[in-house]
Enzyme design. Structure first.
Site, short mmCIF file in Angstrom:
data_model
loop_
_atom_site.label_atom_id
_atom_site.label_comp_id
_atom_site.label_asym_id
_atom_site.label_seq_id
_atom_site.Cartn_x
_atom_site.Cartn_y
_atom_site.Cartn_z
CB SER A 292 -0.97 -0.03 1.18
OG SER A 292 -2.08 0.76 0.91
CG ASP B 276 6.74 5.44 -11.60
OD1 ASP B 276 7.18 4.42 -12.17
OD2 ASP B 276 5.62 5.48 -11.07
CE LYS C 295 -5.44 -2.77 1.51
NZ LYS C 295 -5.60 -1.33 1.25
#
Length: 679
Positions: free
Chosen positions: A467, A478, A492
């Site tokens: 999460s 990224d 998740k």
């Protein structure tokens, strides 16, 4: 309107009655309270209109719910026959209609059949199997994971299944040095406790189990909490329970460690690990109570206790599996303190190519924030970002050459903290996209242009990083700001809120429960979801955990991976494809030359095999040999687990001192990154 509690963490709640293991001569039929029908109707209305997936309870879902409810009652196919299961077929496409009509009788009809079958099984055990003198020379096996097996055709086939179950249990006790008299007494006591346990199984338990079969057909994180379960959930979220600091779940007849809570007594002991099976519990110096087949909440009651008291656990270690020898460990109960959950630092020294490197490590157990103190305007409120920022400054004063941020076993927490923490490593920009049930996407951004640390960075993950951890690791990856090393994360990528059903049901005479509902989904700045797939590391280390067994993708009802449009963001020039290629090349070279890493790969493969091996030999010679081999091959599971620095134990100062192979390899990758950057 619906927000009451929002979770960006990996909620691992042991829902009641996942497995029933009990028997009773009582034939009183459990019946639903009238309020249960109202609850069921309200819950399905909320789900149909507010769950992220926009599913409608229909015939197709009704079929799934029936299968899941039957499985929740008999998840190892040891009570129902194929004929019983066939007799439930008239219900297959009616659950949706019955629920909207406030009718939950199906749950009690099927449970009544289960209870009758359970009585039959226990009669056979007490009257036949416990009186039988087993011999252990035949070359036969018991398949402990009967999910792979078909339903028994008749009572005779079930008799054979139970013969093997009891024989396997008796052989385990024999190999543990018990006499024939002890074995019969211990097994009789075990099954008598089964009988006692079912007497405590009430109408609310049946309804709770049935409703979770409905809610979890939408996704595994949408759950119904009975009033009792809701209270326990709140206690867990506030970390106010005193115990060993571990989340438990049921797997077949065993209570399994689902998660060791960082900073808790179990974690500090280094004696308990994820996926260990608890088979016995004792209070202090008292007698060991056999808990095989117990309900999860009854096991929890035994393990919980006042701070400062001692509990002994008999466990089957995960690394040696069902065929390995049991171990008895001792843990002193304590409260999980906030300071034990906080970020901590250490410095590891390493010399490479004649250059001395000081490698900083920050271990982050969760994304925490003292929301109450923040609301009161306390300028010194505790938060992940503030703590990490302070630790970075302290490490910089020690002239670190690079930093590892260890997110292993970090199940998430505050979404705000995940965003703010990312902001310490990037100038500013979007961090995560959050999409709701009406497909409206909100881009959540770090607006602070200040950078807390701009040096070489490695983020260490494992399968239990979830999460908020995945949001942070995904953003760092990224932005090309750092290198993610370790295992693929949990997957998740959803957000839940808890709804009090009292808001919808006015019934002063009856308590009603709560609904935890998935209503949002996370996406990375590239548009890729973190759901199901998780974050794939740039440098992938050996793993013992199969995705189909562990993580989000292990659940049949898990929401799928997908992607949306990305958002504009400015990548850093720190990491590029050439850098990642060189880091992976260096790692492959270490696999050939580093004996410690090579041994770790072997041990990891052994653990993976033990997870997959569910067949148990009923031949004494074979079983004894398997136990001896399992003990010999036993890998130190701590090498795979992140841990909180313990003040009582001196922290390692150099790479040679580390026995945590994952951290060791993460630091090697960091040293390669430093060399790439400065060399």
């Amino acid at each position: 309107m619906m927000k009451k509690m929002i979770f960006a963490g990996l909620a691992s709640i042991a829902l009641f009655a996942t497995t029933l293991a009990a028997n009773v001569s009582d034939t009183t039929r459990l019946k639903p309270k009238p309020v249960y029908g109202k609850e069921a109707k309200v819950i399905t209305y909320i789900l149909d209109n507010n769950h992220y997936r926009k599913l409608s309870l229909n015939d197709s879902m009704s079929s799934v719910i029936l299968d899941e409810y039957v499985k929740s009652l008999d998840n190892n196919k040891t009570y129902f026959t194929a004929a019983d299961v066939k007799s439930f077929e008239p219900y297959r496409y009616k659950i949706d209609d019955l629920t909207r009509a406030e009718n939950v009788n199906i749950a009690y009809d099927i449970y009544a059949v289960f209870r009758k079958r359970f009585n039959t099984r226990m009669d056979y055990i007490f009257n036949t199997l416990l009186k039988q003198q087993f011999t252990y020379t035949a070359d036969e096996y018991y398949e402990s994971d009967r999910d792979k097996e078909p339903w028994a055709k008749n009572e005779q086939e079930l008799d054979e299944v139970w013969r093997k179950i009891v024989k396997s249990q008796a052989l385990s006790l024999k190999l543990a040095g018990k006499t024939p008299e002890d074995i019969e007494r211990m097994l009789r006591e075990r099954y008598e406790r089964f009988s006692k346990s079912i007497l405590q199984f009430n109408s609310e338990d049946v309804f709770s189990m049935y409703m979770n079969s409905i809610t979890e057909s939408y996704d595994p994180h949408t759950n119904y909490f009975s009033p009792r379960a809701a209270d326990l959930f709140k206690q867990q979220m506030s970390l106010s329970l005193e115990g060993i600091g571990a989340k438990l779940q049921t797997e077949n007849d065993y209570t399994k460690i689902a998660e060791v809570i960082p900073g808790g007594p179990a974690d500090k002991s280094k004696l308990v690990h994820n996926n260990d099976r608890i088979i016995g519990v004792a209070q202090g110096d008292g007698d060991m109570v056999d808990v095989i087949g117990w309900r999860i909440d009854d096991v929890v009651k035994l393990i919980k206790g006042p701070k400062g008291t001692t509990v002994r656990l008999q466990i089957l270690p995960a690394e040696t599996g069902l065929n390995g020898p049991p171990r008895i460990i001792q843990i002193v109960r304590d409260k999980i303190k906030l300071e034990d959950q906080q970020a901590k630092k250490s410095v590891i020294h390493y010399q490479k190519d004649g250059k001395d490197m000081s490698l900083g490590v920050i271990t982050l157990p969760s994304f925490y924030m003292d929301f109450d103190a923040y609301q009161k305007g306390d300028p010194n409120y505790t938060s992940t970002t503030r703590d990490v920022q302070r630790l970075i400054k302290e490490l910089q004063s020690e002239n670190i050459s690079g930093l590892v941020l260890d997110l292993r076993n970090n199940g998430g927490g505050s979404l705000t903290e995940a965003i703010d923490l990312t902001g310490l490593f990037i100038k500013n920009g979007p961090v995560v996209q959050v999409r709701n049930t009406i497909n409206k996407t909100e881009v959540m951004t770090d607006n602070n242009p200040a950078i807390g640390y701009n040096g070489p960075l490695v983020v260490l993950t494992n399968r239990f990083s979830a999460s908020a951890s995945e949001i942070f690791a995904g953003a760092i990856q990224d932005y090309h700001r750092g290198v993610v090393v370790g295992e693929s994360t949990f997957g998740k990528g959803t957000v839940q809120t808890v709804i009090d059903l009292n808001r919808f049901i006015n019934d002063p005479a009856n308590q009603v429960g709560e609904l935890k509902l998935t209503f949002q989904k996370f996406y990375r700045v590239t548009g890729s979801s973190t759901q199901n797939k998780g974050v794939t590391p740039d440098v992938l280390l050996p793993t013992a955990l199969d995705p189909e067994q562990f993580g989000e993708s292990a659940s049949p009802s898990a929401m799928p991976w997908d992607e949306i449009n990305g958002t504009l963001f400015q990548k850093t020039p720190v990491i590029n494809d050439k850098v990642l290629t060189n880091l992976n090349k260096a790692y492959q070279e270490r696999l050939k030359t580093d004996k410690s890493l090579s041994q770790f790969v072997v041990e990891t493969d052994e653990i993976r095999k033990s997870y997959r091996d569910t067949r148990v030999s009923l031949n004494e010679g074979v079983r004894k040999k398997e136990m001896e081999e399992a003990e010999q091959k036993k890998a130190t599971n701590t090498k795979m687990q992140g841990h909180i620095p313990n003040k009582e134990v001196p922290e390692p100062k150099t790479l040679d001192d580390l026995d945590d192979e994952y951290l060791r390899e993460g630091l090697f990758v960091l040293s390669d990154l430093i060399t790439t950057k400065i060399g």
